[in-house]
Write an enzyme that holds these catalytic residues in place. Sequence first.
Site, PDB file in Angstrom:
ATOM      1  N   ASP A  36     -48.679 161.752  -2.142  1.00  0.00           N
ATOM      2  CA  ASP A  36     -49.529 160.966  -3.043  1.00  0.00           C
ATOM      3  C   ASP A  36     -48.729 160.283  -4.156  1.00  0.00           C
ATOM      4  O   ASP A  36     -49.306 159.626  -5.022  1.00  0.00           O
ATOM      5  CB  ASP A  36     -50.617 161.847  -3.656  1.00  0.00           C
ATOM      6  CG  ASP A  36     -50.064 162.923  -4.578  1.00  0.00           C
ATOM      7  OD1 ASP A  36     -48.832 163.148  -4.559  1.00  0.00           O
ATOM      8  OD2 ASP A  36     -50.853 163.547  -5.312  1.00  0.00           O
ATOM      9  N   GLN A  93     -42.025 146.784 -27.860  1.00  0.00           N
ATOM     10  CA  GLN A  93     -43.283 147.153 -28.517  1.00  0.00           C
ATOM     11  C   GLN A  93     -42.974 148.122 -29.664  1.00  0.00           C
ATOM     12  O   GLN A  93     -43.305 149.298 -29.621  1.00  0.00           O
ATOM     13  CB  GLN A  93     -44.237 147.775 -27.505  1.00  0.00           C
ATOM     14  CG  GLN A  93     -44.577 146.851 -26.334  1.00  0.00           C
ATOM     15  CD  GLN A  93     -45.528 147.495 -25.353  1.00  0.00           C
ATOM     16  OE1 GLN A  93     -46.527 148.102 -25.747  1.00  0.00           O
ATOM     17  NE2 GLN A  93     -45.219 147.382 -24.072  1.00  0.00           N
ATOM     18  N   ASP A 101     -33.194 132.862 -30.256  1.00  0.00           N
ATOM     19  CA  ASP A 101     -34.386 132.874 -31.116  1.00  0.00           C
ATOM     20  C   ASP A 101     -33.992 133.349 -32.508  1.00  0.00           C
ATOM     21  O   ASP A 101     -32.887 133.866 -32.722  1.00  0.00           O
ATOM     22  CB  ASP A 101     -35.501 133.744 -30.528  1.00  0.00           C
ATOM     23  CG  ASP A 101     -35.035 135.152 -30.190  1.00  0.00           C
ATOM     24  OD1 ASP A 101     -34.237 135.725 -30.964  1.00  0.00           O
ATOM     25  OD2 ASP A 101     -35.453 135.691 -29.156  1.00  0.00           O
ATOM     26  N   LYS A 130     -37.768 129.114 -31.432  1.00  0.00           N
ATOM     27  CA  LYS A 130     -38.773 128.884 -30.389  1.00  0.00           C
ATOM     28  C   LYS A 130     -40.162 129.278 -30.869  1.00  0.00           C
ATOM     29  O   LYS A 130     -40.327 130.135 -31.741  1.00  0.00           O
ATOM     30  CB  LYS A 130     -38.430 129.682 -29.123  1.00  0.00           C
ATOM     31  CG  LYS A 130     -38.526 131.194 -29.278  1.00  0.00           C
ATOM     32  CD  LYS A 130     -38.101 131.914 -28.016  1.00  0.00           C
ATOM     33  CE  LYS A 130     -38.180 133.431 -28.229  1.00  0.00           C
ATOM     34  NZ  LYS A 130     -37.670 134.191 -27.088  1.00  0.00           N
ATOM     35  N   ARG A 174     -43.861 130.483 -29.077  1.00  0.00           N
ATOM     36  CA  ARG A 174     -44.460 130.929 -27.826  1.00  0.00           C
ATOM     37  C   ARG A 174     -45.954 130.613 -27.792  1.00  0.00           C
ATOM     38  O   ARG A 174     -46.644 130.757 -28.791  1.00  0.00           O
ATOM     39  CB  ARG A 174     -44.282 132.441 -27.632  1.00  0.00           C
ATOM     40  CG  ARG A 174     -42.863 132.884 -27.315  1.00  0.00           C
ATOM     41  CD  ARG A 174     -42.868 134.333 -26.869  1.00  0.00           C
ATOM     42  NE  ARG A 174     -41.528 134.854 -26.637  1.00  0.00           N
ATOM     43  CZ  ARG A 174     -40.859 134.714 -25.500  1.00  0.00           C
ATOM     44  NH1 ARG A 174     -41.398 134.036 -24.498  1.00  0.00           N
ATOM     45  NH2 ARG A 174     -39.658 135.239 -25.363  1.00  0.00           N
ATOM     46  N   ASP A 181     -35.280 139.010 -19.497  1.00  0.00           N
ATOM     47  CA  ASP A 181     -36.453 139.390 -18.702  1.00  0.00           C
ATOM     48  C   ASP A 181     -36.732 138.306 -17.652  1.00  0.00           C
ATOM     49  O   ASP A 181     -36.208 138.352 -16.543  1.00  0.00           O
ATOM     50  CB  ASP A 181     -37.640 139.612 -19.628  1.00  0.00           C
ATOM     51  CG  ASP A 181     -38.840 140.231 -18.921  1.00  0.00           C
ATOM     52  OD1 ASP A 181     -38.823 140.331 -17.674  1.00  0.00           O
ATOM     53  OD2 ASP A 181     -39.798 140.619 -19.602  1.00  0.00           O
ATOM     54  N   ALA A 191     -35.833 135.196 -18.025  1.00  0.00           N
ATOM     55  CA  ALA A 191     -34.732 134.229 -18.202  1.00  0.00           C
ATOM     56  C   ALA A 191     -35.224 132.859 -18.647  1.00  0.00           C
ATOM     57  O   ALA A 191     -34.428 131.925 -18.757  1.00  0.00           O
ATOM     58  CB  ALA A 191     -33.877 134.098 -16.935  1.00  0.00           C
TER      59      ALA A 191
END
Length: 314
Positions: free
Chosen positions: A41, A100, A172, A195, A197, A225, A227
Amino acid sequence: MPLQFNPVKLFSGSGSTELANKIADAYGQELGDVVISRFSDGEFQPHFNESIRGCDVFLIQSTHQPTDNLMELLMMVDAARRASSHYVSAVVPYFGLARQDRKDKPRVAISAKLVANLLVAAGINRIMTMDLHAAQIQGFFDIPVDHLDGSIIFVPYIKSLGLKALTIASPDMGGSYRARGFAKFFNAEVVICDKRRKRANEIESMTLIGDVTDQDIVLIDDICDTAGTLAKAAGLIMERGARSVRAVCTHPVLSGKAYETIENSVLTELIVTDTIPLKHPSPKIKVLSTAELFAKAINNVSEHGSISQLFKVD
């Protein structure tokens, strides 16, 4: 009273086997025998196939996706504590969920702090990691943290390229501190890509701060990540008159279409480490090993030596 040294044993989780073998070779001993039993499982159970009673145990596992890697590390720590090990160190070359690290909007988790709490609750005495997304994450732990600096690996390689007009760039604003730290090794100027977002992993616009005309640019970041940021920054830099542009990123997360994005970009090369294993090779990706640095750090910890002296670059 003379210092006492306990037997040292190194073990690897299944997410970092290749790097762990290199670390063990550099350290001068074989990896310990641990088996991860898996049920139909998907449940799994780590089991040490040798005695670790009274030993200083180093568990090597990056906590990249899937989250099984984190759970596996936690269970190995618990098993080591229950097997009467003397001291348990988690060697986490890539500390996952580190992005995070704060509440950047209402009603979100600070997952980096949660992971720190889980590791301490599982029973680690020490954590060793490299190039955290934010250095302040060290403060999430109330135990010793050995935060290794990846620049000791990258700087000699960049020097070997013999770039005549080197300028360091940050993709950044948040990475400007990291770029300035890197630039001091070369007495180089720093330029910054600012930058905006729309949402996670999607850039709305980017502006270049600084002059890159006829310069050989090296972009510095901790994580690659998708790129997308690197590719867009590299394109903007070349449009502004740079002679060449390459990127240095410690942790090659490389998710989604990252490989395709890198290969289709104007980047000369992307220089990464082996904290996360590549999914497949790429002609534009150069991998430098962290094994020797981690092996030296483990040796210095086990012999009560200095960690900071490892970060001296000639």
